[in-house]
Design a protein around this motif. Structure first.
Motif, short mmCIF file in Angstrom:
data_model
loop_
_atom_site.label_atom_id
_atom_site.label_comp_id
_atom_site.label_asym_id
_atom_site.label_seq_id
_atom_site.Cartn_x
_atom_site.Cartn_y
_atom_site.Cartn_z
N VAL A 1 0.86 -1.19 0.00
CA VAL A 1 0.00 0.00 0.00
C VAL A 1 0.89 1.24 0.00
N THR A 2 0.66 2.15 -0.92
CA THR A 2 1.47 3.36 -0.97
C THR A 2 1.19 4.23 0.25
N LYS A 3 2.14 5.11 0.55
CA LYS A 3 1.94 6.03 1.66
C LYS A 3 0.69 6.86 1.44
N GLU A 4 0.49 7.34 0.22
CA GLU A 4 -0.67 8.18 -0.08
C GLU A 4 -1.97 7.47 0.26
N GLN A 5 -2.08 6.21 -0.18
CA GLN A 5 -3.30 5.46 0.08
C GLN A 5 -3.48 5.19 1.57
N ALA A 6 -2.39 4.80 2.24
CA ALA A 6 -2.47 4.49 3.67
C ALA A 6 -2.86 5.72 4.48
N VAL A 7 -2.25 6.85 4.16
CA VAL A 7 -2.54 8.09 4.88
C VAL A 7 -4.00 8.51 4.66
N ALA A 8 -4.45 8.49 3.41
CA ALA A 8 -5.82 8.91 3.11
C ALA A 8 -6.84 8.01 3.78
N GLU A 9 -6.59 6.70 3.75
CA GLU A 9 -7.55 5.77 4.32
C GLU A 9 -7.58 5.86 5.84
N ALA A 10 -6.41 5.94 6.46
CA ALA A 10 -6.35 6.04 7.92
C ALA A 10 -6.98 7.35 8.39
N TYR A 11 -6.71 8.42 7.66
CA TYR A 11 -7.32 9.71 7.98
C TYR A 11 -8.84 9.63 7.93
N ALA A 12 -9.38 9.03 6.85
CA ALA A 12 -10.83 8.94 6.70
C ALA A 12 -11.45 8.12 7.83
N ILE A 13 -10.79 7.03 8.23
CA ILE A 13 -11.30 6.21 9.33
C ILE A 13 -11.28 7.01 10.63
N ALA A 14 -10.15 7.68 10.88
CA ALA A 14 -10.01 8.45 12.11
C ALA A 14 -11.05 9.57 12.17
N TYR A 15 -11.27 10.22 11.04
CA TYR A 15 -12.25 11.31 11.02
C TYR A 15 -13.65 10.78 11.33
N SER A 16 -13.97 9.61 10.79
CA SER A 16 -15.30 9.04 11.04
C SER A 16 -15.49 8.73 12.52
N HIS A 17 -14.40 8.42 13.22
CA HIS A 17 -14.49 8.12 14.65
C HIS A 17 -14.85 9.36 15.48
N LEU A 18 -14.65 10.54 14.91
CA LEU A 18 -14.96 11.77 15.65
C LEU A 18 -16.46 12.01 15.75
N ASN A 19 -17.22 11.34 14.88
CA ASN A 19 -18.68 11.49 14.87
C ASN A 19 -19.12 12.94 14.69
N LEU A 20 -18.39 13.65 13.85
CA LEU A 20 -18.80 15.01 13.50
C LEU A 20 -19.90 14.94 12.46
N PRO A 21 -20.60 16.03 12.22
CA PRO A 21 -21.65 16.01 11.19
C PRO A 21 -21.11 15.52 9.86
N LYS A 22 -21.88 14.69 9.19
CA LYS A 22 -21.43 14.13 7.92
C LYS A 22 -21.38 15.20 6.84
N PHE A 23 -20.41 15.05 5.95
CA PHE A 23 -20.31 15.99 4.85
C PHE A 23 -21.44 15.76 3.86
N VAL A 24 -21.87 16.84 3.26
CA VAL A 24 -22.90 16.76 2.25
C VAL A 24 -22.24 16.58 0.89
N ASP A 25 -22.88 15.81 0.04
CA ASP A 25 -22.39 15.60 -1.30
C ASP A 25 -20.96 15.03 -1.31
N PHE A 26 -20.08 15.68 -2.06
CA PHE A 26 -18.76 15.12 -2.30
C PHE A 26 -17.66 15.89 -1.58
N SER A 27 -17.97 16.55 -0.48
CA SER A 27 -16.97 17.42 0.13
C SER A 27 -15.73 16.68 0.60
N GLN A 28 -15.90 15.45 1.08
CA GLN A 28 -14.73 14.67 1.51
C GLN A 28 -13.86 14.32 0.30
N ILE A 29 -14.50 13.95 -0.79
CA ILE A 29 -13.77 13.64 -2.02
C ILE A 29 -13.08 14.89 -2.55
#
Length: 200
Positions: A62-90
């Protein structure tokens, strides 16, 4: 594509801790930006100890870019902040230069929407049961063909969806040099418009 990152790993938990300390003190957009940079720094710090089950995948897998992006997305979801609308995360990942992760996520949203369109149009999203007796979900391209054959959208749009799915597959299989950030940006714009014009 199956996750290569353990959501309970040290890698993810340290990213989560870095962002959680900022919740309530700065805007969510700034938390995202800080979290992505923190994920990159934490990756570098933990990389030499990756064989100690700290959640850092082998770089040849797994490239660093993929690992960083995926781990970040998982960690962010753990914060339980309001979900982004549409494609803002992308959009955010793309703006930060993570074109491959953005392509995978955009392709996933497209496939989910194709399945929703099939359900709302009365198209079966499963193949007939095979030798195991279990129905298998249709591939995204089969869903695309079925939708076009029922004129849910036209043949030109079918070809466009095929090209988006092809780009998603390239990103999911690590063929990162076969497409550009500009092509991913056009894909994101196109998929967003497609979903708006063909609500499920």
């Amino acid at each position: 594509m199956n996750s290569q990152i353990n959501q309970h790993s040290l890698f993810v938990s340290q990213i989560e801790q870095a962002m959680r300390a900022l919740v309530g003190s700065i805007e969510d957009a700034e938390i995202r930006k800080y979290g992505l940079q923190a994920a990159s720094d934490i990756y570098d710090r933990l990389l030499p100890y990756r064989n100690m089950s700290n959640g850092i995948p082998q770089p040849n897998a797994v490239t660093k870019e993929q690992a960083v992006a995926e781990a970040y997305a998982i960690a962010y979801s753990h914060l339980n902040l309001p979900k982004f609308v549409d494609f803002s995360q992308i959009d955010f990942l793309l703006s930060e230069g993570y074109k491959d992760a953005a392509a995978v996520m955009c392709g996933s949203e497209l496939e989910k929407h194709l399945r929703k369109l099939c359900v709302s149009s009365g198209i079966d999203v499963f193949l007939p049961p095979g030798s195991t007796g279990e129905p298998q979900p249709k591939k995204a391209e089969r869903l695309n063909a079925d939708l076009a054959s029922l004129s849910v959208y036209n043949k030109l749009e079918q070809k466009q969806v095929t090209s988006w799915l092809d780009l998603r597959n390239k990103s999911a299989h690590g063929d990162y040099h076969e497409y550009t950030v500009e092509q991913v940006s056009l894909m994101v714009q196109g998929v967003r418009g497609f979903i708006i014009h063909h609500p499920a």
